[in-house]
Enzyme design. Structure first.
Site, PDB file in Angstrom:
ATOM      1  N   SER A 138       0.864  -1.185   0.000  1.00  4.49           N
ATOM      2  CA  SER A 138       0.000   0.000   0.000  1.00  4.49           C
ATOM      3  C   SER A 138       0.898   1.232   0.000  1.00  4.49           C
ATOM      4  CB  SER A 138      -0.853  -0.021   1.270  1.00  4.49           C
ATOM      5  OG  SER A 138      -1.471   1.226   1.447  1.00  4.49           O
ATOM      6  N   TYR A 156      -2.833  -1.005  10.465  1.00  7.15           N
ATOM      7  CA  TYR A 156      -2.785  -1.355   9.039  1.00  7.15           C
ATOM      8  C   TYR A 156      -1.527  -0.815   8.339  1.00  7.15           C
ATOM      9  CZ  TYR A 156      -3.937  -1.694   4.112  1.00  7.15           C
ATOM     10  OH  TYR A 156      -3.875  -1.951   2.758  1.00  7.15           O
TER      11      TYR A 156
END
Ligand SMILES: NC(=O)c1ccc[n+]([C@@H]2O[C@H](COP(=O)([O-])OP(=O)(O)OC[C@H]3O[C@@H](n4cnc5c(N)ncnc54)[C@H](OP(=O)(O)O)[C@@H]3O)[C@@H](O)[C@H]2O)c1
Length: 234
Positions: A138, A156
């Site tokens: 990401s 995350y």
């Protein structure tokens, strides 16, 4: 006759994973769609093509990974592509608020399972002439970005930084081999993952992972962090 490449995509039943499955299939690859829920896997595969194989697989469960490995090992001589796509995003707590349980749960799914999957499937990946392992990363994996964004949660983004770290370790261990490990950021994609706030379509999100999964050239990269815009500095 050209032998078909074989791929496994974790979390292939929806979102970006489903579009990676579709893209690989359309590129002529034999695809195993990994899904922790067989029925959800069947529904997704049906939308793509009858030839898609569905494999039940909870990536946090070693027994389930073993069963999936045995099933693919029984049918295939090798595995050419492994896309570690499945992941979760739990909560949005800042560092001072996050629970250890949240950290464990997110790291279990997003990080430790990639090690479990990769190591279990290595014997089959090693049998390929050239194997591509694509780990979904990401943009928020970037430590620089995390340093500059006070509003980012802890669990995350840090799990994706760990994905980048582990990918680099594999890339380094297997440099000069036929195994290629890369970490690819799909961008901000419209999926269940972010309550459909993403601006890219799942198909657009799948483009960069597909590019690296399907690069069987002599100069295929290894240890690269990239998005559809190009290579990202770590
Ligand atoms: N969407 C974005 O904007 C974005 C941005 C950057 C990175 N990413 C990354 O892209 C990847 C795909 O995300 P997405 O947006 O497509 O998410 P998604 O639509 O929520 O899909 C996630 C997939 O992972 C599966 N999964 C989760 N835990 C699992 C487990 N324990 N075992 C097996 N499968 C499991 C889900 O299965 P179920 O259907 O059974 O829940 C689902 O198939 C992830 O690695 C994510 O971190 C996404």
């Amino acid at each position: 006759m050209m032998i078909k490449k074989v791929a496994l995509v974790t979390g292939g039943n929806k979102g970006i994973g489903k579009e990676i499955v579709r893209g690989l299939y359309e590129a002529g690859v034999k695809v195993y769609l990994g899904a922790r829920n067989l029925e959800r896997g069947r529904v997704a595969a049906k939308e793509i093509a009858a030839e898609i194989e569905i494999i039940q697989q909870d990536i946090t469960d070693e027994a389930s990974i073993d069963t999936a490995y045995e099933a693919i090992n029984k049918n295939e001589k090798c595995l050419d592509i492994l896309v570690n796509n499945a992941a979760m995003n739990l909560g949005a707590a800042a560092s001072s608020q996050v629970t250890v349980q949240e950290m464990r749960t997110v790291f279990e799914t997003n990080v430790f399972s990639i090690v479990g999957m990769t190591n279990r499937f290595l014997p089959l990946l090693k049998k390929a002439e050239h194997a591509n392992i694509v780990n979904l990363s990401s943009d928020v994996a970037s430590l620089q970005l995390q340093k500059e964004s006070a509003d980012l949660p802890l669990s995350y983004p840090s799990s994706k930084t760990a994905v980048n770290a582990l990918t680099v370790h594999y890339a380094s261990e297997f440099k000069n081999s036929h195994l290629h490990f890369n970490m690819i950021a799909p961008g901000f994609v419209d999926t269940d993952f972010n309550g459909h706030r993403g601006t890219k379509t799942p198909q657009e999100g799948a483009a960069a992972p597909l590019k690296y999964a399907l690069d069987f050239s002599d100069h295929a990269p290894n240890g690269v962090y990239a998005s559809s815009e190009g290579v990202i500095p770590f």
